[in-house]
Write a protein that holds these residues in place. Structure first.
Motif, PDB file in Angstrom:
ATOM      1  N   SER A  42       4.351   4.804  -8.453  1.00  0.00           N
ATOM      2  CA  SER A  42       4.400   5.381  -7.106  1.00  0.00           C
ATOM      3  C   SER A  42       5.493   6.442  -6.977  1.00  0.00           C
ATOM      4  CB  SER A  42       4.520   4.294  -6.023  1.00  0.00           C
ATOM      5  OG  SER A  42       5.601   3.433  -6.249  1.00  0.00           O
ATOM      6  N   ASP A  43       6.618   6.255  -7.640  1.00  0.00           N
ATOM      7  CA  ASP A  43       7.621   7.342  -7.655  1.00  0.00           C
ATOM      8  C   ASP A  43       7.036   8.575  -8.342  1.00  0.00           C
ATOM      9  OD1 ASP A  43       9.589   5.592  -6.534  1.00  0.00           O
ATOM     10  OD2 ASP A  43      11.164   6.468  -7.788  1.00  0.00           O
ATOM     11  N   LEU A  44       6.315   8.346  -9.426  1.00  0.00           N
ATOM     12  CA  LEU A  44       5.687   9.454 -10.158  1.00  0.00           C
ATOM     13  C   LEU A  44       4.696  10.203  -9.269  1.00  0.00           C
ATOM     14  CD1 LEU A  44       5.031  10.998 -12.765  1.00  0.00           C
ATOM     15  CD2 LEU A  44       3.528   9.132 -13.426  1.00  0.00           C
TER      16      LEU A  44
ATOM     17  N   LEU B 144       0.857  -1.196   0.000  1.00  0.00           N
ATOM     18  CA  LEU B 144       0.000   0.000   0.000  1.00  0.00           C
ATOM     19  C   LEU B 144       0.884   1.234   0.000  1.00  0.00           C
ATOM     20  CD1 LEU B 144      -2.608  -1.031   2.746  1.00  0.00           C
ATOM     21  CD2 LEU B 144      -2.552  -1.658   0.330  1.00  0.00           C
ATOM     22  N   ARG B 145       0.699   2.072  -0.998  1.00  0.00           N
ATOM     23  CA  ARG B 145       1.498   3.292  -1.117  1.00  0.00           C
ATOM     24  C   ARG B 145       0.570   4.508  -1.262  1.00  0.00           C
ATOM     25  NH1 ARG B 145       7.131   1.874  -4.372  1.00  0.00           N
ATOM     26  NH2 ARG B 145       7.843   0.462  -2.744  1.00  0.00           N
ATOM     27  N   PRO B 146       0.225   5.132  -0.155  1.00  0.00           N
ATOM     28  CA  PRO B 146      -0.669   6.294  -0.229  1.00  0.00           C
ATOM     29  C   PRO B 146       0.081   7.548  -0.690  1.00  0.00           C
ATOM     30  CG  PRO B 146      -0.089   5.842   2.060  1.00  0.00           C
ATOM     31  CD  PRO B 146       0.599   4.789   1.228  1.00  0.00           C
TER      32      PRO B 146
ATOM     33  N   GLY C  17       3.504  -0.600 -10.610  1.00  0.00           N
ATOM     34  CA  GLY C  17       3.313   0.046  -9.306  1.00  0.00           C
ATOM     35  C   GLY C  17       4.584   0.711  -8.804  1.00  0.00           C
ATOM     36  N   ASP C  18       5.709   0.091  -9.096  1.00  0.00           N
ATOM     37  CA  ASP C  18       6.994   0.676  -8.707  1.00  0.00           C
ATOM     38  C   ASP C  18       7.164   2.040  -9.373  1.00  0.00           C
ATOM     39  OD1 ASP C  18       9.694   0.825  -7.687  1.00  0.00           O
ATOM     40  OD2 ASP C  18      10.397   0.233  -9.679  1.00  0.00           O
ATOM     41  N   ILE C  19       6.919   2.064 -10.662  1.00  0.00           N
ATOM     42  CA  ILE C  19       7.151   3.291 -11.436  1.00  0.00           C
ATOM     43  C   ILE C  19       6.105   4.366 -11.097  1.00  0.00           C
ATOM     44  CG2 ILE C  19       7.243   4.232 -13.785  1.00  0.00           C
ATOM     45  CD1 ILE C  19       8.184   1.314 -14.628  1.00  0.00           C
TER      46      ILE C  19
ATOM     47  N   PRO D 241       9.715   3.655   3.693  1.00  0.00           N
ATOM     48  CA  PRO D 241       9.411   4.716   2.722  1.00  0.00           C
ATOM     49  C   PRO D 241       9.575   4.136   1.324  1.00  0.00           C
ATOM     50  CG  PRO D 241      11.631   4.982   3.570  1.00  0.00           C
ATOM     51  CD  PRO D 241      11.001   3.867   4.370  1.00  0.00           C
ATOM     52  N   ILE D 242       8.966   4.756   0.324  1.00  0.00           N
ATOM     53  CA  ILE D 242       9.051   4.164  -1.026  1.00  0.00           C
ATOM     54  C   ILE D 242      10.381   4.468  -1.713  1.00  0.00           C
ATOM     55  CG2 ILE D 242       6.536   4.377  -1.301  1.00  0.00           C
ATOM     56  CD1 ILE D 242       7.351   6.287  -3.760  1.00  0.00           C
ATOM     57  N   HIS D 243      11.128   5.441  -1.179  1.00  0.00           N
ATOM     58  CA  HIS D 243      12.375   5.825  -1.841  1.00  0.00           C
ATOM     59  C   HIS D 243      13.509   4.874  -1.495  1.00  0.00           C
ATOM     60  CE1 HIS D 243      13.954   7.291   1.967  1.00  0.00           C
ATOM     61  NE2 HIS D 243      12.832   7.960   2.170  1.00  0.00           N
TER      62      HIS D 243
END
Ligand code: NAD
Ligand code: IPM
Ligand code: MN
Length: 349
Positions: free
Chosen positions: A246-248, A100-102, A242-244, A274-276
């Motif tokens: 979410s950074d966007l 989950l990436r809000p 999803g990886d790409i 964190p997603i980074h």
């Protein structure tokens, strides 16, 4: 509550220290952290990016707080020894299939978004990324010589119906807790994997007549996320897309340093990070934004430890600190990592 603390590489130790500070302040004596080596830091000491001992600790604790892995000094290593294998290994070993990436815009950060106010305002979306399948884990993969003796690399994009069904259900369930809008993002106009993905999502949709389902191709989705991100509520998509995306999405709402994540198995046991990545360009300088990690700590309280009030308290403190002008360099300010942690701490009280 026993938490495995995996700080990892680069900015990992700096940002996790701030999250631990906040979690201890909110929960008090009841939370206990057990540290272990991971990533390049683990490889340097043990020869493995994911030592057996670390995996054992992660299996025995209630949840995992993770910083980041990745070290330019390790980029020459064979794939199995690279730091990134540690996070991939944990996801696979613990079956953490639901990521989950809000991404929501803190109104105070409107000016930090590269998008104009009328485009970004109101953005509040949840990317539900499948995390244990797709081209990340498909076999065969490798590098070889083709029939003309040229080097070629190949990977396998693959999902089976069970994998798609379980992440689709998470997407529909998540949509029900929000405004009941679900957008499934794929590339079914080209890829067989995506064709199956769409078929299964449509089948699962029969169980959720109350959720409004739409589909979008991933190239259009990338464009729409920049053009009008507020059109999205819950997104479900595969591991790579999803990886790409979410950074966007993180850049749209101000900075990649802001986005937290939860990676859950079917029992809601989770890894929180964190997603980074390890941000080698700023590591060791006290410049990293710790908010994505602090907010990951809030997600840990919400999803695994079932302490919604405490989770909300941390999120509110982050909003208050931002409202009062707390800014690290990525947000156009000059606060250090620990000053930002302290600003959140002050806002808690
Ligand atoms: P990155 O996310 O580490 O950094 C991209 C850019 O964002 C950099 O300019 C960095 O300084 C900035 N940034 C990232 N986090 C920040 C923060 N908290 N505060 C302020 N600025 C921040 O991505 P990358 O440079 O492509 O990758 C670096 C390493 O991290 C690679 O080894 C990669 O494999 C790894 N990585 C690990 C994870 C993980 O541990 N889950 C995630 C992504 C990348
Ligand atoms: C992420 C990262 C990882 C991924 C890497 C480090 C394996 O980019 O968590 O977004 O690609 O999933
Ligand atoms: Mn990523």
């Amino acid at each position: 509550m026993r938490i495995a603390l995996l700080a990892g590489d680069g900015i990992g130790p700096e940002i996790t220290a701030e999250a631990v500070k906040i979690l201890k302040a909110v929960v008090g004596q009841e939370i206990e952290f057990d540290e272990a080596l991971i990533g390049g830091a683990a490889w340097k000491v043990t020869g493995s990016p994911l030592p057996e001992e670390t995996l054992k600790l992660c299996r025995s604790t209630d949840a995992i707080l993770f910083g980041s892995v990745g070290d330019p000094e390790c980029d020459h290593l064979e794939r199995a020894l690279r730091p990134e294998q540690a996070i991939l290994g944990l996801r696979r070993e613990l079956d953490l299939f639901a990521n989950l990436r809000p991404a929501r815009l803190f109104p105070e950060l409107q000016a930090e978004s590269p998008l104009k106010e009328n485009r970004i305002s109101g953005t509040d979306l949840m990317i539900v990324r499948e995390l244990t399948g797709d081209v990340y884990f498909g076999t065969p993969r490798g590098q070889r010589k083709d029939d003309q003796n040229r080097r070629e690399g190949f990977d396998t994009m693959r999902y089976n119906e069970d994998e798609v069904r379980r992440i689709a259900r998470i997407g529909f369930e998540t949509a029900r807790t929000r405004s009941s809008n679900l957008c499934s993002i794929d590339k079914s106009n080209v890829l067989e994997t995506s064709q199956l993905w769409r078929t299964i999502v449509l089948e699962v949709a029969q169980e959720y007549p109350d959720v409004a389902l739409s589909h979008m191709y991933v190239d259009n989705a990338a464009m729409q996320l920049v053009r009008a991100p507020d059109q999205f509520d819950v997104i479900i998509t595969g591991n790579l897309f999803g990886d790409i995306l979410s950074d966007l999405a993180s850049a749209c709402v101000g900075s990649i340093g802001l986005l937290p994540s939860a990676s859950l198995n079917s029992e809601n046991k989770g890894l929180y990070e964190p997603i980074h990545g390890s941000a080698p360009d700023i590591a060791g300088q006290g410049k990293a934004n710790p908010l994505g990690t602090i907010l990951s700590g809030a997600m840990m309280l919400r999803y695994t430890l079932k302490r919604e009030d405490d989770a909300a308290r941390i999120e509110k403190a982050v909003a208050t600190a931002l409202e009062k002008g707390a800014r690290t360099a990525d947000l156009g300010g000059n606060m250090s990592t620990s000053e930002m942690g302290n600003a959140v701490l002050a806002a808690l009280n």
